[in-house]
Design a protein around this motif. Structure first.
Motif, PDB file in Angstrom:
ATOM      1  N   GLY A  17     -63.527   2.808  53.639  1.00 49.96           N
ATOM      2  CA  GLY A  17     -63.107   3.656  54.751  1.00 49.96           C
ATOM      3  C   GLY A  17     -61.868   3.089  55.420  1.00 49.96           C
ATOM      4  O   GLY A  17     -61.265   2.122  54.941  1.00 49.96           O
ATOM      5  N   ARG A  18     -61.481   3.669  56.538  1.00 51.94           N
ATOM      6  CA  ARG A  18     -60.293   3.182  57.246  1.00 51.94           C
ATOM      7  C   ARG A  18     -60.521   1.789  57.822  1.00 51.94           C
ATOM      8  O   ARG A  18     -59.637   0.939  57.795  1.00 51.94           O
ATOM      9  N   LYS A  19     -61.715   1.571  58.327  1.00 53.30           N
ATOM     10  CA  LYS A  19     -62.025   0.280  58.952  1.00 53.30           C
ATOM     11  C   LYS A  19     -63.037  -0.518  58.150  1.00 53.30           C
ATOM     12  O   LYS A  19     -62.882  -1.714  57.958  1.00 53.30           O
ATOM     13  N   ASP A  20     -64.094   0.150  57.725  1.00 47.83           N
ATOM     14  CA  ASP A  20     -65.202  -0.539  57.068  1.00 47.83           C
ATOM     15  C   ASP A  20     -65.322  -0.130  55.604  1.00 47.83           C
ATOM     16  O   ASP A  20     -64.823   0.916  55.190  1.00 47.83           O
ATOM     17  N   ALA A  21     -66.017  -0.985  54.843  1.00 44.80           N
ATOM     18  CA  ALA A  21     -66.349  -0.694  53.450  1.00 44.80           C
ATOM     19  C   ALA A  21     -67.836  -0.367  53.364  1.00 44.80           C
ATOM     20  O   ALA A  21     -68.654  -0.884  54.133  1.00 44.80           O
ATOM     21  N   TRP A  22     -68.184   0.510  52.406  1.00 45.47           N
ATOM     22  CA  TRP A  22     -69.562   0.984  52.272  1.00 45.47           C
ATOM     23  C   TRP A  22     -70.006   0.875  50.825  1.00 45.47           C
ATOM     24  O   TRP A  22     -69.190   0.892  49.915  1.00 45.47           O
ATOM     25  N   PHE A  23     -71.316   0.751  50.627  1.00 38.18           N
ATOM     26  CA  PHE A  23     -71.864   0.825  49.267  1.00 38.18           C
ATOM     27  C   PHE A  23     -72.915   1.929  49.229  1.00 38.18           C
ATOM     28  O   PHE A  23     -73.674   2.127  50.185  1.00 38.18           O
ATOM     29  N   ILE A  24     -72.930   2.654  48.107  1.00 34.60           N
ATOM     30  CA  ILE A  24     -73.834   3.794  47.944  1.00 34.60           C
ATOM     31  C   ILE A  24     -74.730   3.544  46.736  1.00 34.60           C
ATOM     32  O   ILE A  24     -74.248   3.496  45.596  1.00 34.60           O
ATOM     33  N   PRO A  25     -76.037   3.342  46.918  1.00 36.67           N
ATOM     34  CA  PRO A  25     -76.938   3.119  45.778  1.00 36.67           C
ATOM     35  C   PRO A  25     -77.036   4.370  44.901  1.00 36.67           C
ATOM     36  O   PRO A  25     -77.081   5.492  45.390  1.00 36.67           O
ATOM     37  N   THR A  26     -77.052   4.158  43.583  1.00 36.98           N
ATOM     38  CA  THR A  26     -77.273   5.244  42.628  1.00 36.98           C
ATOM     39  C   THR A  26     -78.729   5.203  42.164  1.00 36.98           C
ATOM     40  O   THR A  26     -79.496   4.335  42.563  1.00 36.98           O
ATOM     41  N   LYS A  27     -79.082   6.131  41.291  1.00 28.71           N
ATOM     42  CA  LYS A  27     -80.459   6.166  40.780  1.00 28.71           C
ATOM     43  C   LYS A  27     -80.808   4.902  40.004  1.00 28.71           C
ATOM     44  O   LYS A  27     -81.975   4.502  39.952  1.00 28.71           O
ATOM     45  N   LEU A  28     -79.809   4.284  39.369  1.00 30.95           N
ATOM     46  CA  LEU A  28     -80.080   3.051  38.628  1.00 30.95           C
ATOM     47  C   LEU A  28     -80.623   1.970  39.561  1.00 30.95           C
ATOM     48  O   LEU A  28     -81.501   1.199  39.190  1.00 30.95           O
ATOM     49  N   ALA A  29     -80.095   1.922  40.787  1.00 33.31           N
ATOM     50  CA  ALA A  29     -80.548   0.913  41.757  1.00 33.31           C
ATOM     51  C   ALA A  29     -81.919   1.261  42.315  1.00 33.31           C
ATOM     52  O   ALA A  29     -82.800   0.400  42.407  1.00 33.31           O
ATOM     53  N   THR A  30     -82.102   2.511  42.691  1.00 36.53           N
ATOM     54  CA  THR A  30     -83.382   2.902  43.291  1.00 36.53           C
ATOM     55  C   THR A  30     -84.504   2.940  42.264  1.00 36.53           C
ATOM     56  O   THR A  30     -85.679   2.913  42.628  1.00 36.53           O
ATOM     57  N   ASN A  31     -84.161   2.966  40.952  1.00 37.31           N
ATOM     58  CA  ASN A  31     -85.179   2.942  39.896  1.00 37.31           C
ATOM     59  C   ASN A  31     -85.600   1.527  39.537  1.00 37.31           C
ATOM     60  O   ASN A  31     -86.439   1.337  38.654  1.00 37.31           O
ATOM     61  N   LEU A  32     -85.021   0.515  40.202  1.00 38.60           N
ATOM     62  CA  LEU A  32     -85.422  -0.861  39.914  1.00 38.60           C
ATOM     63  C   LEU A  32     -86.898  -1.091  40.212  1.00 38.60           C
ATOM     64  O   LEU A  32     -87.533  -1.952  39.615  1.00 38.60           O
ATOM     65  N   SER A  33     -87.438  -0.326  41.157  1.00 41.22           N
ATOM     66  CA  SER A  33     -88.842  -0.494  41.521  1.00 41.22           C
ATOM     67  C   SER A  33     -89.762   0.375  40.675  1.00 41.22           C
ATOM     68  O   SER A  33     -90.974   0.372  40.873  1.00 41.22           O
ATOM     69  N   VAL A  34     -89.190   1.121  39.706  1.00 43.03           N
ATOM     70  CA  VAL A  34     -89.990   1.997  38.847  1.00 43.03           C
ATOM     71  C   VAL A  34     -90.486   1.206  37.655  1.00 43.03           C
ATOM     72  O   VAL A  34     -89.753   0.437  37.057  1.00 43.03           O
TER      73      VAL A  34
END
Length: 392
Positions: A209-226
């Motif tokens: 972003g203009r000031k901050d950086a962000w990370f967005i989890p994909t399905k690969l990340a949220t499927n780690l608990s599957v």
């Protein structure tokens, strides 16, 4: 009667699967009393933490980006496409490592993981896939992901990272919401480095972003608990195998075409279709690289096109049987280096030499009539010294 019994039996089987998974996760422990009746008890640590969570509540250590923020987030479909492209790019680089001087876009910490189990490199030659590397490519995505994550955790101490902290962060990441943006400033330095590594594999997407950086989890990340056994995470198949050993792969993915080349001969390739044939020569090449017949058949079954996925079997029996037969044919002959001995001065010396070879477990063949024998090359020096001692 039968119609009502079926839902009941389905419920019992699903209940048993759920209980088994809870036991595997050590959330429940099983106990059998004197009457041989089974009971289950909550893990005390889990029970204590669950009580605290119910009483005091619990929140993630970071909140997602507010919905009224001006930053435009990718849609779930765009995010899924990004994750697939990153993961396929990673696998393509792995396949083509012999032609590439460097795995572009992959961090040094990830590269160490590949070299450890999936790639090997000699002094003059470029990196090459190991036997485990070829087998890795035929795994489904969830199994591949867990392999990489497990090695990444094992490799943690070499990067001065506490494995326990890394495991905690990865599990925490799996409970984030897919498609939501989280501020990178809420992460520690170690976690930020981890996020960059995971972005290379498509588990998260980085957004500046203009000031901050962000990370967005994909399905690969949220499927780690599957669980790996959870079939709901399986992707739609693309391969149709015919009884004449021809394969039709309905896919636009370059990765799919390269994986098929591991065990089949690609005849021609269109933008959305790959036509290949399973031949004796292509399979022999796969077997020599460490891929087994069962792995090939399993790959074809797991990636069967929806039109044939419900057939039993989804891969024609004559094809799967022939793949196994060709593997057996290749393994029928075993090469063992040996040394041939003849012209013994007497039968006593010949029989003593045979006994010497048997004692070492290295006698491969003997012809007592013509006094000839063959022993393994590894004891040639010992056999030569023994025969010299007999001639004195």
């Amino acid at each position: 009667m039968s119609s009502s019994a079926r839902p009941f039996s389905d419920g019992v089987s699903k209940h048993k699967v759920a209980i088994d998974r809870l036991i595997q996760l050590r959330i429940l422990s099983e106990a059998v009393d004197r009457k041989k009746e089974t009971s289950y008890r909550l893990n005390p640590t889990f029970q204590s933490n669950l009580r605290k969570h119910i009483i005091y509540g619990g929140v993630l250590p970071r909140e997602p980006l507010p919905s009224n923020n001006a930053i435009k987030l990718p849609s779930l479909q765009e995010l899924e496409t990004y994750a697939l492209q990153q993961w396929e790019c990673f696998l393509l680089q792995l396949i083509n490592s012999a032609q590439a001087d460097k795995l572009i876009g992959i961090s040094s910490s990830m590269m160490k993981i590949f070299q450890r189990g999936l790639l090997t490199q000699r002094d003059r030659d470029g990196p090459r896939l190991t036997e485990s590397g070829f087998q890795f490519l035929l795994m489904d995505t969830n199994a591949q992901l867990w392999y990489i994550i497990r090695e990444y955790i094992t490799n943690a101490e070499e990067r001065d990272v506490d494995p326990a902290d890394l495991i905690s962060f990865l599990l925490e990441l799996s409970f984030h919401a897919t498609g939501e943006a989280y501020n990178i400033n809420t992460l520690t330095e170690v976690q930020r480095n981890t996020i960059k590594d995971l972005a290379d594999l498509g588990l998260v997407k980085l957004l500046q972003g203009r000031k901050d950086a962000w990370f967005i989890p994909t399905k690969l990340a949220t499927n780690l608990s599957v669980s790996l056994a959870d079939s709901s995470a399986r992707k739609e198949g693309f391969v149709m195998v015919e009884t004449n050993f021809r394969m039709y792969a309905y896919s636009t993915s370059k990765l799919h075409a390269e994986i098929l080349r591991l065990f089949a001969r690609v005849e021609y390739q269109l933008p959305n279709l790959v036509v290949a044939g399973i031949t004796k020569e292509s399979l022999y090449s796969a077997f020599e690289n460490g891929i087994t017949a069962e792995q090939i058949i399993s790959f074809l079954q797991q990636n069967a096109h929806p039109r044939v996925a419900d057939r039993i079997p989804s891969v024609p029996e004559n094809v799967s049987d022939q793949i196994r037969l060709w593997e057996m044919d290749l393994n029928r002959v075993e090469m063992t280096p040996g040394h041939f001995y003849d012209e013994f001065p007497s039968r006593e010396v010949f029989e003593a030499a045979c006994d010497f070879g048997r004692e070492w477990g290295a006698l491969l063949w003997e012809d007592s009539k013509k006094m000839r024998l063959i022993v393994k090359s590894e004891i040639h020096t010992q056999m030569r010294d023994f025969l010299h001692s007999q001639s004195k």
